[in-house]
Design an enzyme around this catalytic site. Structure first.
Site, mmCIF file in Angstrom:
data_model
loop_
_atom_site.group_PDB
_atom_site.id
_atom_site.type_symbol
_atom_site.label_atom_id
_atom_site.label_comp_id
_atom_site.label_asym_id
_atom_site.label_seq_id
_atom_site.Cartn_x
_atom_site.Cartn_y
_atom_site.Cartn_z
ATOM 1 C CG MET A 111 -1.988 -1.108 1.166
ATOM 2 S SD MET A 111 -3.005 -1.212 2.674
ATOM 3 C CE MET A 111 -1.887 -2.103 3.774
ATOM 4 C CB CYS A 143 -1.368 0.309 -8.974
ATOM 5 S SG CYS A 143 -1.511 2.000 -8.352
ATOM 6 C CG HIS A 152 -8.021 -5.933 -5.849
ATOM 7 N ND1 HIS A 152 -7.529 -4.698 -5.496
ATOM 8 C CD2 HIS A 152 -9.305 -5.944 -5.430
ATOM 9 C CE1 HIS A 152 -8.478 -3.995 -4.892
ATOM 10 N NE2 HIS A 152 -9.564 -4.742 -4.857
ATOM 11 N NE ARG A 187 -9.168 -0.135 1.504
ATOM 12 C CZ ARG A 187 -10.364 0.046 0.962
ATOM 13 N NH1 ARG A 187 -10.994 1.191 1.157
ATOM 14 N NH2 ARG A 187 -10.926 -0.891 0.236
#
Length: 336
Positions: free
Chosen positions: A22, A104, A175, A239
């Site tokens: 991240m 990304c 993802h 997160r």
């Protein structure tokens, strides 16, 4: 885990649970904290661009503490030769794995023709990872999305995986959202496109020889364990591992790996104090370290006092480890 390059078996085991790369968050200071919380979890650097290393000579971006192992370097780039050289630099720096970012969606990444935009050119990705694998002995892996923009994920994702597998990649983190390169911000791309866990499970069935980890929307160890129980090889948490690190990482070793005991965030703070002192003697500012510790007591008595004391005090001139001890005393007072 011992330091140094791990065997493939140890690395695949570590990848049962990982903390996502991240930007601005998974710095070396953050990884040091996370390693104290869990001895086993696989950690990732922020994305480091191959041009920054190869053309910019920014080798300080590879700095890490030996205690961080198992730790992987994530690279961004789209030039096979440049990525191969960056991978070699990463392997020489001691990283256990080199990961290529194909997920990304930021404008800066798109302008460099890498990140999620690479989902549109699987042949180029295959060339990149083949060149990287030829340059290093450590494992080369990929982190990707299920597709971008108007692509049909259940058509393009199998083709993407087939091509990178043929190029030598045996471990991938998916993802489970599309990335919209136009119309959504990077923040919106983390939340708005719907999750498709079933497609990731279908990929595991179709590519049984590959180690496949799921990323996206996982917020707890319970959710991670449920995905592992369904047959996935690994789960990557983003997160939640940053904002509530104790909830995700403290019990990871006994619950995910069947080893050790749960760590205690109170004790972890005490273990951070010598590191903070050492880093500050080397020129770091207190807030560079404590900003990663703000969520350590999230949901627990004293969390607000802890966060406020560190947030308000860490930027002050002369602030040092004693400020962290003061904040810890506020937590202990609330817990008493």
């Amino acid at each position: 885990m011992s330091t140094g390059t791990l065997s493939k078996a140890d690395l695949w085991r570590a990848a049962r649970l990982s903390v996502a790369p991240m930007m601005d968050w998974t710095t070396r200071e953050c990884r040091y904290l996370h390693r104290l919380l869990s001895r086993e979890t696989l950690l990732y650097t922020e994305m480091v661009t191959a041009p920054a290393l190869v053309r910019g000579g920014a080798l300080h971006l590879l700095d890490h503490d030996p205690s961080e192992h198992p730790v992987a370097l994530q690279l961004g780039g789209s030039d096979p030769k440049e990525l191969a050289e960056a991978a070699r630099l990463g392997a020489e720096a001691g990283y256990d794995e080199i990961n290529l970012n194909c997920g990304c969606p930021s404008d800066r990444v798109q302008s460099g023709a890498f990140g999620a935009v690479l989902m549109q050119t699987p042949e180029l990705v295959a060339d990149c990872v083949a060149a990287m694998a030829e340059a290093v002995s450590v494992e080369v892996t990929v982190k990707c999305r299920i597709g971008v923009d108007d692509q049909t994920p259940d058509e393009i994702l199998p083709d993407f995986l087939d091509k990178i597998r043929a190029a030598g990649v045996k471990r991938v983190t998916i993802h489970a959202r599309k990335a919209w390169l136009q119309g959504l911000s990077p923040k919106e791309n983390r939340d708005i496109p719907p999750l498709d866990y079933e497609l990731v499970h279908a990929m595991k069935s179709a590519f049984a020889d590959m180690h496949i980890s799921l990323n996206g929307g996982i917020t707890s160890l319970d959710e991670a364990q449920a995905q592992l129980a369904r047959g996935l090889d690994g789960v990557m948490v983003g997160r939640a591992a940053y904002h509530q690190p104790a909830d995700v990482l403290c019990a990871a070793d006994p619950r995910i790996y069947g080893t050790g005991t749960a760590s205690d965030p109170l004790e972890v703070v005490r273990q951070m104090l010598p590191y903070i002192e050492q880093q500050m003697q080397s020129g770091s500012r207190l807030h560079q370290i404590t900003r990663h510790m703000l969520g350590l007591f999230a949901g627990r008595p004293g969390a607000r006092q802890w966060r406020r004391h560190l947030s308000e005090g860490a930027h002050r001139t002369g602030a040092g480890p004693e400020l962290v001890e003061e904040a810890l005393s506020l937590v202990l007072a609330r817990a008493a």
